[in-house]
Design an enzyme around this catalytic site. Structure first.
Site, PDB file in Angstrom:
ATOM      1  N   CYS A 275       1.047  -1.396   0.026  1.00 54.12           N
ATOM      2  CA  CYS A 275      -0.084   0.055  -0.150  1.00 54.12           C
ATOM      3  C   CYS A 275       0.894   1.111   0.109  1.00 54.12           C
ATOM      4  O   CYS A 275       2.086   1.175   0.166  1.00 54.12           O
ATOM      5  CB  CYS A 275      -0.687   0.047   1.074  1.00 54.12           C
TER       6      CYS A 275
ATOM      7  N   CYS B 232       3.488   1.571   2.873  1.00 50.47           N
ATOM      8  CA  CYS B 232       4.491   1.191   2.819  1.00 50.47           C
ATOM      9  C   CYS B 232       5.682   2.085   1.742  1.00 50.47           C
ATOM     10  O   CYS B 232       6.803   2.079   2.264  1.00 50.47           O
ATOM     11  CB  CYS B 232       4.491  -0.313   1.975  1.00 50.47           C
TER      12      CYS B 232
ATOM     13  N   ASP C 117       9.285  29.321 -31.712  1.00 48.42           N
ATOM     14  CA  ASP C 117      10.467  29.798 -32.266  1.00 48.42           C
ATOM     15  C   ASP C 117      10.227  29.333 -33.834  1.00 48.42           C
ATOM     16  O   ASP C 117       9.514  28.521 -34.357  1.00 48.42           O
ATOM     17  CB  ASP C 117      11.681  28.859 -31.972  1.00 48.42           C
TER      18      ASP C 117
ATOM     19  N   ASP D 156      14.118  24.394 -30.717  1.00 42.54           N
ATOM     20  CA  ASP D 156      14.762  23.233 -31.455  1.00 42.54           C
ATOM     21  C   ASP D 156      15.733  22.370 -30.465  1.00 42.54           C
ATOM     22  O   ASP D 156      16.303  21.589 -30.652  1.00 42.54           O
ATOM     23  CB  ASP D 156      15.537  23.550 -32.419  1.00 42.54           C
TER      24      ASP D 156
ATOM     25  N   ASP E  49      17.698  27.315 -28.609  1.00 47.34           N
ATOM     26  CA  ASP E  49      16.729  28.022 -27.592  1.00 47.34           C
ATOM     27  C   ASP E  49      16.685  27.636 -25.982  1.00 47.34           C
ATOM     28  O   ASP E  49      15.883  27.631 -25.490  1.00 47.34           O
ATOM     29  CB  ASP E  49      15.271  27.804 -28.134  1.00 47.34           C
TER      30      ASP E  49
END
Length: 768
Positions: free
Chosen positions: A23, A26, A460, A653, A657
């Site tokens: 669960c 844990c 861009d 790209d 950038d």
């Protein structure tokens, strides 16, 4: 062990497959222990994937020590037997394989336990309940020793088939903690112990006049204890099977890589294991085979199906010199390629690593669920004790003990921390996996969550909206020259030039299969043009200033915005011009229309002159343009938009950038085949198609919608069901929830959360 200088820590990230978690509590306990371990910088444990992602200093700790930390909490971690570097694909694949085998063994054992429990519980249920359902059979079922038969059938269900719950509860107790095992163990043991006492000494638990279906007058609840274990085992099996389906994307990606490759060495063809292929090897690929490595086509031609890797539905034609991606399917022709990336360097392995990283990450929205899960079990234990005490004080004397037992056991059993723990990570797993199938690589849960809040998308221009390389768009010859002759002369003269415009001219001539001559007396004037002798004729190419300096006056031409014009003179006479432009991608117009339809503001960011930028913007339907912005100023432009209260996604790209991508709330990098900038942004579009931006945002919205549904269900389930189990409606309706119903409800709650997340496997960007 020598500790390195603190100024140069040797940090590495390791994924540890975990075993034994049941669960979210844990997962929280393991995570806290790992975070507190010396040398660990950060740790995140994902209950849905059963993995711990740990970043640590190799000079202070190592993976063996980290495994011992996990074992110290009563669980286990899987480590590869080999000495592969931590985090390497070999180590991760080996650990995954070991973990898969271990989980398969656990699943088979759980299935055997369920079958045993079901076979023993069904007759107990029949003995206990048939008389109530069919009154005519009641006398036949009331025989001496009935309770002993029920007890003998139920004991193996609890202490053999369901032993994992009791051993898990003991492990948690030894560490001063509590989890789902604690709730199940206490609830079933209480029902079994009460029933055992009632069987051996009926007067100790019920007054003489207590009405019961047992001759001794004391009720027993062996069927309750047995059915709880059986139903929870069934729920665990269903949950395990459903959760395994959420990891289908990783398994599908890993299945793309073939195990062997056909390689040319020493003038011979040989089949080698993929691990032995080296960069520079010549690899042969036949029709119907998957490419074993990334490379460049050396000879031959074919069409490749890249749909499972990039999301592109149509086969892509590849010829000599084209880049190809390992894992893609060769559909038609045979060809030879030169391996450029092998092993961990291939795009496929990078994608697998990125998807694995994303599926193991946590979204910010998960923090609340983690906090609740951390205190959930102790709170439920307190509520169960309060329920028992309330019924013991307020119920009529003849039923108070049995009612207190039923209500408190129902509270313990119906509470489900699993649904809370699975609500977010299962949706993130399926969402990021579906994104990978569509060619959308999402770095983590935080990026996926951020994407659905974006209000402004900044694009861009070069390489994002446009192709990113100049192309010949128009030939304007002057008589007596034809288009073909003018292009052949110009391309022949340009063969020796490395200028991007010259390369565009040569590329156009090659595509038209023109036979180019070798230029003589080649001379270039930087920034102006060039001259050369082609087939004995003097050819000049350049701008108007260049031709005028050489005594040639070209006619005045207006030109088109966004185009570069090369003027040509042959033997001292003006011969015409070539128009070159960075063309808009075929998908850009439709992609930008889709962004507008999603109510997103779209801005184009470019370093080009305003006239050129605005011409491209008009062509694709963008109304807001930020032009003449230098690379260093792109990040400032993003900041200005953010100061206006906008949540900004920057699409570029992934290289030029980078500052703007990092500054934006969400950075999206355009991939281009094998040159995928996986580390440059929060999201990478493998196919370089601008439609992927809208797809990513729509996928984010769909995923977060499922996350909110799951969290609402998980919280609402517990808020409603726990009071019902405690008997909140009893004073008004006389209705008290059966622990059997409670166990069935609890078992199905976590399964329903996983099934809801699995709906994302069928996500379609056009239908979302």
């Amino acid at each position: 062990m020598e500790t390195p200088s603190k100024t140069t820590p040797r940090s590495t990230t390791l994924d540890l497959p975990l075993l034994g978690m049941h669960c979210a509590a844990c997962a929280n306990r393991i995570e806290k222990a790992l975070v507190a371990a010396p040398g660990v910088e950060s740790a995140a444990v994902n209950f849905a994937t059963s993995r711990a992602t740990v970043r640590f200093d190799e000079g202070i700790t190592n993976r063996a020590i980290l495994r011992e930390v996990v074992r110290g909490q009563g669980y286990d971690a899987v480590l590869p037997d080999s000495a592969s570097p931590p985090g390497s694909p070999q180590a991760e694949d080996e650990a995954d394989a070991l973990a898969l085998r271990a989980r398969e063994n656990e699943y088979r054992q759980a299935r055997r336990n369920f079958i045993l429990a079901a076979c023993l519980t069904v007759p107990v249920m029949a003995l206990a309940m048939t008389g109530h359902l069919i009154p005519v059979l009641e006398p036949a079922l009331q025989f001496p020793g009935k309770a002993w038969v029920e007890m003998l059938l139920t004991a193996p269900v609890l202490f053999w088939a369901g032993r994992q719950f009791f051993s898990g509860a003991l492990k948690s107790a030894r560490h001063g903690a509590a989890d789902m095992n604690t709730l199940v163990a206490i609830g079933t043991l209480a029902a079994f112990a009460y029933s055992l006492v009632a069987t051996i000494w009926p007067g100790a638990v019920a007054p003489a006049n207590h009405s019961s279906h047992h001759p001794a007058g004391a009720p027993v609840y062996f069927e309750v204890a047995g059915s709880i274990i059986t139903l929870i085992l069934l729920g665990n099996l269903l949950q395990a099977r459903a959760t395994a389906r959420t990891q289908g994307a990783i398994q599908a990606l890993m299945a793309l890589s073939p195990r062997t490759a056909r390689v040319e060495r020493f003038g011979m063809e040989m089949d080698l294991p993929i691990e032995k292929v080296r960069v520079g090897d010549i690899v042969l690929v036949r029709p119907g085979e998957k490419l074993p490595v990334d490379g460049v086509v050396l000879s031959g031609e074919s069409s490749l199906d890249e749909s499972l890797l990039t999301g592109e539905p149509l086969p892509v034609t590849k010829t000599v010199g084209d880049k190809v991606i390992g894992g893609t399917l060769n559909t038609t022709g045979a060809f030879r390629l030169t391996a450029t990336q092998v092993g961990a360097g291939t795009v496929l392995q990078q994608i697998v690593r990125l998807v694995r990283q994303a599926q193991g990450s946590k979204a910010p929205i998960q923090k609340l669920a983690d906090q609740v899960s951390g205190i959930f079990v102790p709170v439920v234990l307190v509520l169960a004790a309060a329920t028992f005490a309330a019924w013991l004080l307020l119920a009529p004397a003849d039923i108070r003990l049995s009612r207190a037992l039923i209500a408190s056991v129902s509270v313990l059993i119906i509470a489900c921390p699993c649904a809370l723990g699975l609500a977010t990570p299962t949706a993130i797993m399926v969402g990021t996996g579906r994104g990978a199938q569509l060619g959308i690589l999402i770095k983590g849960g935080e990026a996926l969550e951020t994407a659905h809040r974006i209000t402004t998308v900044v694009l861009d221009k070069t390489g994002t909206i446009t192709e990113g390389k100049p192309a010949l768009t128009q030939i304007r010859p002057v008589a007596p020259f034809s288009e073909t002759e003018l292009l052949r002369l110009a391309a022949s003269a340009e063969r020796s030039s490395e200028h991007p415009l010259a390369q565009a001219v040569v590329r156009a001539a090659t595509q038209r299969n023109l036979a180019l001559a070798i230029p003589e007396d080649f001379t270039a004037s930087p920034g102006l043009g060039l001259k050369a002798r082609v087939d004995g004729r003097q050819v000049l190419l350049g701008n108007a200033r260049f031709l005028k300096e050489l005594g040639i006056t070209p006619p005045a031409t207006a030109g088109s915005p966004g185009q570069s014009e090369i003027l040509i003179a042959v033997d001292g006479t003006y011969a015409g011009s070539l128009a070159i432009a960075d063309q808009v991608k075929p998908t850009s117009v439709d992609a930008i229309r889709r962004l507008h339809s999603t109510c997103l503001e779209v801005v184009m960011l470019s370093g080009d002159a305003r006239g050129t930028a605005e011409a491209v913007a008009r062509e694709v339907g963008i109304h807001q343009v930020l032009a003449e912005v230098l690379p260093a100023g792109k990040a400032d432009a993003i900041t200005q938009l953010q100061r206006q209260g906008k949540r900004v996604a920057m699409v570029g790209d992934g290289v030029n950038d980078a500052p703007a991508l990092a500054t934006a709330d969400l950075g999206i990098a355009m991939g281009n085949g094998t040159d995928v900038a996986l580390e440059a942004a929060d999201i990478t579009l493998v196919h370089g198609n601008l439609n992927g931006v809208a797809d990513a945002i729509r996928l984010s919205k769909a995923t977060m919608r499922v996350v909110r549904q799951n969290l609402f269900f998980a919280f609402a389930y517990n808020l409603v069901c726990i009071p019902l189990a405690a008997g909140a409606l009893y004073p008004f309706t006389g209705w008290l929830l059966s622990p059997i119903i409670a166990s069935a409800t609890m078992a199905l709650s976590s399964v329903s959360v996983v099934l809801n997340a699995l709906r994302l496997r069928h996500f379609s960007p056009w239908q979302s």
